[in-house]
Design a protein around this motif. Structure first.
Motif, PDB file in Angstrom:
ATOM      1  N   GLY A   1       0.822  -1.221   0.000  1.00  0.00           N
ATOM      2  CA  GLY A   1       0.000   0.000   0.000  1.00  0.00           C
ATOM      3  C   GLY A   1       0.841   1.249   0.000  1.00  0.00           C
ATOM      4  O   GLY A   1       0.588   2.185  -0.771  1.00  0.00           O
ATOM      5  N   GLU A   2       1.863   1.276   0.848  1.00  0.00           N
ATOM      6  CA  GLU A   2       2.710   2.476   0.939  1.00  0.00           C
ATOM      7  C   GLU A   2       3.440   2.761  -0.368  1.00  0.00           C
ATOM      8  O   GLU A   2       3.631   3.917  -0.742  1.00  0.00           O
TER       9      GLU A   2
ATOM     10  N   LYS B   1       2.374   1.663  -3.294  1.00  0.00           N
ATOM     11  CA  LYS B   1       1.384   1.620  -4.381  1.00  0.00           C
ATOM     12  C   LYS B   1       1.671   0.516  -5.408  1.00  0.00           C
ATOM     13  O   LYS B   1       1.602   0.731  -6.623  1.00  0.00           O
TER      14      LYS B   1
ATOM     15  N   SER C   1      -5.051   2.626  -1.352  1.00  0.00           N
ATOM     16  CA  SER C   1      -3.792   3.345  -1.595  1.00  0.00           C
ATOM     17  C   SER C   1      -3.342   3.195  -3.035  1.00  0.00           C
ATOM     18  O   SER C   1      -2.663   4.073  -3.581  1.00  0.00           O
TER      19      SER C   1
END
Length: 632
Positions: A32-33, A35, A68
């Motif tokens: 998520g961080e 992407k 995200s």
């Protein structure tokens, strides 16, 4: 090797049944961080295949990963399957729907959350109030105010009370905002700023100034000055914002980084280059290290771009090594686009990608805009496809508008029309308006009439589109149709924004309105323009009489063209600026073809560069040619 790459290699080599829930959570957090949707989907697939129970924590990480990566619908599917009594996950979903302006879904989730017995926190209330403000839901906001009173409003966090204050100000209920403001036992900077901004945005400049004075007598500091400057700047009162900045520095109060970030957009909007340079010097004199403050540097680059000083903007941009972020690159790409340097914009976009910075939807809008204003049709299509296929970004209305603009400016009007008809989302007035502008550029009256029907249906009270169609008729000398449209405009009570241009000379801004003879040097300017026109005729240039937009003989049309505001401003600049000095003119509407031709001729005969910024584009005239190459 990146942490994610290492984690995924380990993950693929591991015995899947032995992987713990906490490990799945850690890998999904990384996905998520960074992407990385592809890796995230791979992890989710393993979770599903191994019948891993998706509990609250794991479900939260899955939702976080999907939203995200821009996959809100997929995140919602996971969210609906997870039994979670933690407010964090609900807040995450409400915030994501707010980002895409689906305020109805935000409200639905908020009500569902309360019905499920999950207690909202300060973040929930602040987020939902912003949704109510953005959607103009006055009744919902008032209901929530009552709900908060039952919970004891005095015990609520300052952020919630400020959000409520901001809500009332943004929906035009300034009296309610002031009543709440006066009842606050304690006020912070945001409280004061919300109240001042609320007054200024709703036409209460005097009341806003009174609150500002009250603020000065009670938190007297850089904060109070900055709040007022920001309020004026955001409300479009740009001259007042700059005046207040001067008062602030004259009073001995030293602006901080936030003040600088608030005043620079005002300079940019006014194209006040001298003022912007003074602020840049102030920043350097007072020990601000631009390499440590990207926000100020980005604002300075943006200011120089919008003041027509593209070379200065690029020089400052190059000093940002290695601190350029996505915003820095997007500002520079957009700058090249609005100055007509499409190929340079593309090079900057590709350089950004080589530096490992992933483009977002805004950066794609910037590069598509650049392609549109440089006639780079094939390149525009290439980036439109890259955005969807490689970067997995779904086109928004703004992206579609850029593509329609690209096709329309290039003369591919029928293709643009079919493109709109094939869109998967409903086109808005901006998209149809882009095609209508193309019809004017390429003089297609029949298609313009068909397109105008769509525009008028979507925005029946927007005078700009009626005026645009009237101008299309006027250029085609269809005077009866022009008359009918003007009657319709008058009957509806619509008002056209008058064309005006301005130029800064010796620290003073001079404003010119079409056919306005009030300026003290208007006779000198008119004499200069007549001389320029005579010179153009001798060299075979004839006035573009169709752009006079009036029914009269050739002499009347030529006289009307000479009174266009941008010609007056350019003439004033040539008469009053030192020889060789660049003439910088700003106009609030699109420059006409006749003024464009005269600017090219003036740049050649005077040996000056003329930079003309109209409503959406910069024209650099030098040695008889223009940077736009006919695409604007």
């Amino acid at each position: 090797m990146s942490n994610l790459k290492k984690a995924m290699e380990w993950f693929r080599l591991s015995e899947k049944p032995s992987i713990s829930s906490s490990t799945y959570c850690a890998v999904l957090q990384l996905c998520g961080e960074l992407k990385s949707l592809q890796d995230g989907k791979e992890v989710h697939s393993v979770i599903s295949c191994n019948d891993v129970q998706i509990n609250g924590i794991l479900g939260t990480r899955l939702v976080f990963m999907y939203v995200s990566c821009g996959e809100l619908s997929q995140g919602r599917l996971v969210f609906d399957q997870v039994v979670n009594e933690k407010v964090f996950l609900w807040n995450l979903m409400i915030n994501e729907y707010a980002k895409v302006e689906d305020f109805a879904e935000c409200v639905y989730l908020f009500q569902k959350m309360l019905n499920a017995g999950i207690a909202a926190d300060s973040y929930t209330f602040s987020c939902i109030l912003k949704c109510f403000a953005a959607s103009g839901s006055v009744k919902n906001g008032e209901w929530l105010h009552g709900y908060l009173l039952k919970l004891d409003l005095a015990a609520c966090s300052c952020s919630v009370v400020n959000s409520l204050l901001s809500f009332y100000a943004k929906v035009g209920r300034v009296e309610s905002a002031r009543k709440l403001f006066d009842e606050l036992p304690q006020r912070d900077v945001v409280s004061w700023n919300s109240m001042i901004s609320g007054y200024v945005a709703n036409g209460g400049s005097e009341e806003g100034l009174e609150v500002f004075k009250l603020m000065k007598t009670s938190e007297r500091s850089v904060v109070s000055w900055t709040s007022m400057i920001q309020a004026y700047s955001r409300s479009g009162l740009l001259h007042d914002a700059i005046r207040l900045f001067h008062e602030m520095t004259s009073s001995g109060t030293k602006p901080d980084g936030r003040t600088i970030s608030c005043i620079l957009p005002a300079c940019a909007s006014l194209s006040a280059l001298n003022m912007g340079r003074q602020i840049h010097c102030h920043v350097l004199r007072n020990g601000h290290h631009l390499s440590d403050d990207r926000h100020i540097t980005n604002a300075l680059v943006d200011m120089y771009i919008k003041c027509g000083a593209l070379v200065l903007a690029r020089s400052l941009f190059d000093t940002m090594i290695p601190s350029k972020d996505l915003v820095s690159w997007t500002v520079m790409i957009a700058g090249y686009g609005m100055h007509g340097f499409g190929k340079e914009a593309i090079r900057a976009f590709e350089e950004m990608r080589r530096d490992g910075i992933k483009p977002d939807g805004v950066s794609f809008i910037s590069v598509l805009y650049a392609c549109s204003h440089s006639g780079l049709v094939n390149e525009g299509w290439r980036f439109f496809n890259i955005m969807q296929k490689e970067c997995k970004i779904e086109p928004s209305l703004e992206h579609y508008a850029c593509m329609v603009d690209l096709l329309s400016r290039s003369g591919k009007l029928q293709m643009a029309y079919e493109f709109i008809k094939g869109m998967p989302i409903k086109p808005d007035a901006t998209i149809w308006g882009a095609l209508l502008c193309g019809c004017r550029i390429h003089h297609d009256v029949k298609l313009a009439e068909r397109v105008a029907e769509h525009v008028f249906e979507l925005e029946p009270e927007n005078a700009r589109y009626y005026v645009l169609l009237a101008n299309i008729y006027a250029e085609a000398e269809k005077w009866e149709e022009v008359k009918e449209l003007r009657v319709k405009i008058g009957r509806r009570g619509l008002k056209k924004h008058p064309g005006c241009s301005w130029i800064e000379v010796k620290g003073k801004v001079h404003v010119f309105v079409a056919k306005d003879g009030s300026h003290p040097e208007v006779r000198k300017i008119e004499a200069l323009l007549r001389k320029v026109r005579e010179g153009m005729k001798k060299e075979g240039f004839s006035p573009k009489l169709r752009y006079a937009l009036m029914n009269g003989d050739d002499l009347e049309k030529e006289m009307a063209l000479c009174g266009h505001s941008e010609k007056l401003a350019m003439g004033f600049g040539i008469l009053n600026l030192p020889p060789g000095k660049t003439v910088r003119v700003m106009k609030n509407l699109r420059v006409c073809r006749d003024c464009h031709e005269m600017a090219k001729f003036m740049s050649k005969t005077t040996g000056r560069e003329i930079i003309l910024r109209d409503s959406n584009f910069f024209h650099h005239f030098k040695d008889g040619s223009c940077s736009c190459r006919g695409f604007w």
